[in-house]
Design an enzyme around this catalytic site. Structure first.
Site, PDB file in Angstrom:
ATOM      1  N   ASP A 210       9.289   2.733  -0.975  1.00 27.13           N
ATOM      2  CA  ASP A 210       8.292   3.388  -0.126  1.00 27.13           C
ATOM      3  C   ASP A 210       8.643   3.046   1.325  1.00 27.13           C
ATOM      4  O   ASP A 210       8.309   1.980   1.819  1.00 27.13           O
ATOM      5  CB  ASP A 210       6.885   2.910  -0.472  1.00 27.13           C
ATOM      6  CG  ASP A 210       5.849   3.575   0.429  1.00 27.13           C
ATOM      7  OD1 ASP A 210       4.640   3.479   0.123  1.00 27.13           O
ATOM      8  OD2 ASP A 210       6.239   4.179   1.445  1.00 27.13           O
TER       9      ASP A 210
ATOM     10  N   LYS B 137       5.475   9.331   8.425  1.00 27.89           N
ATOM     11  CA  LYS B 137       5.314   8.822   9.780  1.00 27.89           C
ATOM     12  C   LYS B 137       6.380   9.317  10.751  1.00 27.89           C
ATOM     13  O   LYS B 137       6.295  10.453  11.242  1.00 27.89           O
ATOM     14  CB  LYS B 137       5.228   7.285   9.741  1.00 27.89           C
ATOM     15  CG  LYS B 137       3.982   6.783   8.966  1.00 27.89           C
ATOM     16  CD  LYS B 137       3.852   5.291   8.986  1.00 27.89           C
ATOM     17  CE  LYS B 137       2.825   4.807   7.982  1.00 27.89           C
ATOM     18  NZ  LYS B 137       1.446   4.839   8.511  1.00 27.89           N
TER      19      LYS B 137
ATOM     20  N   TYR C 277       0.864  -1.182   0.000  1.00 23.58           N
ATOM     21  CA  TYR C 277       0.000   0.000   0.000  1.00 23.58           C
ATOM     22  C   TYR C 277       0.900   1.230   0.000  1.00 23.58           C
ATOM     23  O   TYR C 277       1.859   1.312   0.773  1.00 23.58           O
ATOM     24  CB  TYR C 277      -0.894  -0.006   1.238  1.00 23.58           C
ATOM     25  CG  TYR C 277      -1.738   1.237   1.425  1.00 23.58           C
ATOM     26  CD1 TYR C 277      -1.492   2.113   2.483  1.00 23.58           C
ATOM     27  CD2 TYR C 277      -2.785   1.549   0.566  1.00 23.58           C
ATOM     28  CE1 TYR C 277      -2.276   3.248   2.680  1.00 23.58           C
ATOM     29  CE2 TYR C 277      -3.582   2.678   0.761  1.00 23.58           C
ATOM     30  CZ  TYR C 277      -3.314   3.528   1.821  1.00 23.58           C
ATOM     31  OH  TYR C 277      -4.074   4.659   2.003  1.00 23.58           O
TER      32      TYR C 277
HETATM   33  P1  KE4 Z   1      -0.553   8.447   4.594  1.00 27.12           P
HETATM   34  O1  KE4 Z   1      -1.127   9.132   3.393  1.00 27.12           O
HETATM   35  O2  KE4 Z   1      -1.592   7.626   5.345  1.00 27.12           O
HETATM   36  O3  KE4 Z   1       0.238   9.393   5.495  1.00 27.12           O
HETATM   37  O4  KE4 Z   1       0.558   7.415   4.086  1.00 27.12           O
HETATM   38  C1  KE4 Z   1       0.193   6.461   3.132  1.00 27.12           C
HETATM   39  C2  KE4 Z   1       1.157   5.283   3.213  1.00 27.12           C
HETATM   40  C3  KE4 Z   1       2.139   5.172   2.248  1.00 27.12           C
HETATM   41  N1  KE4 Z   1       3.027   4.144   2.271  1.00 27.12           N
HETATM   42  C4  KE4 Z   1       2.981   3.204   3.249  1.00 27.12           C
HETATM   43  C5  KE4 Z   1       3.985   2.092   3.241  1.00 27.12           C
HETATM   44  C6  KE4 Z   1       1.994   3.286   4.270  1.00 27.12           C
HETATM   45  O5  KE4 Z   1       1.964   2.325   5.241  1.00 27.12           O
HETATM   46  C7  KE4 Z   1       1.068   4.341   4.258  1.00 27.12           C
HETATM   47  C8  KE4 Z   1      -0.019   4.462   5.301  1.00 27.12           C
HETATM   48  N2  KE4 Z   1      -0.086   3.401   6.256  1.00 27.12           N
HETATM   49  C9  KE4 Z   1      -1.382   3.157   6.837  1.00 27.12           C
HETATM   50  C10 KE4 Z   1      -1.271   1.931   7.756  1.00 27.12           C
HETATM   51  N3  KE4 Z   1      -0.954   0.746   7.063  1.00 27.12           N
HETATM   52  C11 KE4 Z   1      -1.879   4.349   7.575  1.00 27.12           C
HETATM   53  C12 KE4 Z   1      -3.098   4.076   8.419  1.00 27.12           C
HETATM   54  C13 KE4 Z   1      -4.364   4.546   7.759  1.00 27.12           C
HETATM   55  O6  KE4 Z   1      -4.505   4.423   6.516  1.00 27.12           O
HETATM   56  O7  KE4 Z   1      -5.230   5.025   8.516  1.00 27.12           O
END
Ligand code: KE4
Length: 437
Positions: A241, A274, A146
């Site tokens: 990523d 993060k 993701y």
């Molecule tokens: P954000 O747009 O949520 O800040 O980041 C997206 C993203 C991009 N790449 C990786 C590897 C990620 O894990 C994420 C976001 N992670 C999720 C949890 N698996 C955030 C939690 C959520 O979507 O509420």
């Protein structure tokens, strides 16, 4: 807790009137595990307290950012000072230069970095940059990874290798994902075939080097070696990523872990998030100068953001980076995380329950199966009902793990040995119930 006095339930009902599903991000709704989401009232160190003032040991930590634990005094002080100088200017500040320098000093594969406000924005921008820098349109991603919710990335594998992806979300027109090829994670033959078929048209390959969105699946070293070789051979950019793994699994991120096995290994582009924001909206993407200079205002690849490099978020991020750069920080964190996984393993083994786990730095995952899965289909063979039983059993005992079997877990510097022991004790009770079921 009786229904009528459960403040979480009361808040959830109220929230669902004004926010779709009652949440601002789907995974928070507990849809996969059932039950009522815990509305956090406050958090400190390794814990948070819900709307009923129930304390939980927190293994999500905002899905990774809270590597120091909640409310680290040096970070709180930095943020308090920053807000007194202003919330946002829409103009450059010294602090965003400081943060950029601090990131680049720790991730040598990058010469330059652009700060943005979310991982989605960083991944989306990285793809546009890769396409602009190579003049190509196609991109490879992997099933189970993701990278945020930009349209081009909301895609599942097409009917066959040569066909491109199909949208995984309503509202994404098929033509938007027609350039996205979705391959199986850790599948070298498929990777080689994709490059043989499309190599000259591929702008980038984007990968979660340790896939925390499949709970915890490592790219094998031979697979990662082929990703690097094939990108180099065909002139495609290898995009790591590291939104989740960056500054979480090691100070140099997952790329520094792979460089131990593959001397000189570097991705071409890195996406971060993060931890670098310390819990505030901040993410980034970076690469060598020759790639980054395609970005506006220097080059033709447009990318922008009102709150990019926000002065309060950069203060939070800088203070966090300073703390995690202390000698021994990751050794201690990794040891504690390994002890957690080993304790859970022993507790499951004692009940004869299938269990396996893995960790790197302060990130961990586990599966209710005998062997570590290597790809998404294997991850999804997990018995969801058994995971949900474990999730709620731990929750009822004040231990908060991710409310979905495909999510990773996170330990912070604030988690004590006593917290780890309490967690293992809670798991022992739940496994005993599961074992007798
Ligand atoms: P954000 O747009 O949520 O800040 O980041 C997206 C993203 C991009 N790449 C990786 C590897 C990620 O894990 C994420 C976001 N992670 C999720 C949890 N698996 C955030 C939690 C959520 O979507 O509420």
């Amino acid at each position: 807790m009786t229904q009528q006095h459960d403040q979480n339930q009361t808040l959830f009902e109220r929230a669902r009137h004004v926010i779709p599903g009652g949440v601002n991000s789907p995974v928070r709704a507990f849809k996969a595990v059932g039950g009522t989401p815990r509305f956090v009232k406050r958090a400190q160190g390794a814990y948070f307290w819900d709307a009923n003032d129930q304390r939980y040991i927190d293994y999500i930590g905002s899905w990774g950012p809270m590597i120091l634990g909640h409310g680290h005094p040096a970070v709180v002080e930095a943020v308090q000072k920053a807000v007194l100088d202003g919330f946002s200017f829409g103009a450059p500040t010294e602090r965003e230069v400081e943060l950029a320098e601090a990131i680049l000093a720790r991730v040598p594969s990058m010469d330059m970095v652009r700060l943005v406000s979310s991982g989605t924005e960083a991944a989306m921008s990285a793809i546009r940059l890769a396409r602009g820098a190579t003049g190509r349109s196609k991109l490879i991603k992997f099933e189970g990874c993701y990278h945020g919710h930009a349209d081009a990335l909301l895609v599942k594998a097409g009917s066959g290798l040569a066909t491109f992806g199909n949208p995984t979300s309503a509202g994404v027109p098929p033509e938007v994902v027609q350039h996205t090829l979705v391959l199986a994670y850790n599948h070298i033959a498929q990777l080689e075939e994709a490059f043989a078929l499309h190599g000259k048209d591929i702008a980038c390959l984007m990968i979660e080097p340790i896939a925390g969105n499949m709970n915890f699946v490592r790219a094998s070293v031979p697979f990662m070696k082929r990703c690097r070789e094939l990108c180099t051979e065909h002139g495609a950019l290898l995009v790591f990523d590291e939104v989740m793994t960056g500054f979480r699994v090691a100070l140099g991120g997952a790329q520094s872990v792979y460089a131990r096995a593959l001397p000189g290994f570097e991705p071409d582009l890195t996406v971060l998030g993060k931890v670098i924001g310390g819990g505030m909206p901040l993410a980034a993407f970076g690469a060598k100068r020759a790639v980054m200079e395609h970005l506006a205002p220097l080059g033709p690849v447009y990318q922008a953001g009102t709150l990019s490099g926000n002065p309060v978020a950069t203060a939070c991020g800088l203070a966090t980076l300073q703390q995690i750069s202390q000698p021994g920080f990751y050794d201690d964190l990794a040891l504690k995380t390994r002890q957690l996984v080993a304790g859970l393993q022993a507790a499951a083994d004692a009940q004869g329950l299938p269990f396996c786990g893995d960790s790197e730095g302060g990130m961990f995952g586990f599966f209710l199966m005998p062997e570590l899965p290597q790809n998404y289909p294997e991850v999804m063979t997990t018995n969801g009902a058994r995971f949900n039983q474990l999730f709620h059993g731990l929750l009822d005992r004040g231990v908060y793990i991710a409310p979905a079997l495909y999510e990773a877990g996170f330990v912070s510097a604030a988690h004590t040995d006593a917290d780890i022991e309490q967690t293992i004790g809670a798991a022992t009770e739940v496994f005993r119930l599961m074992g007798s079921a």
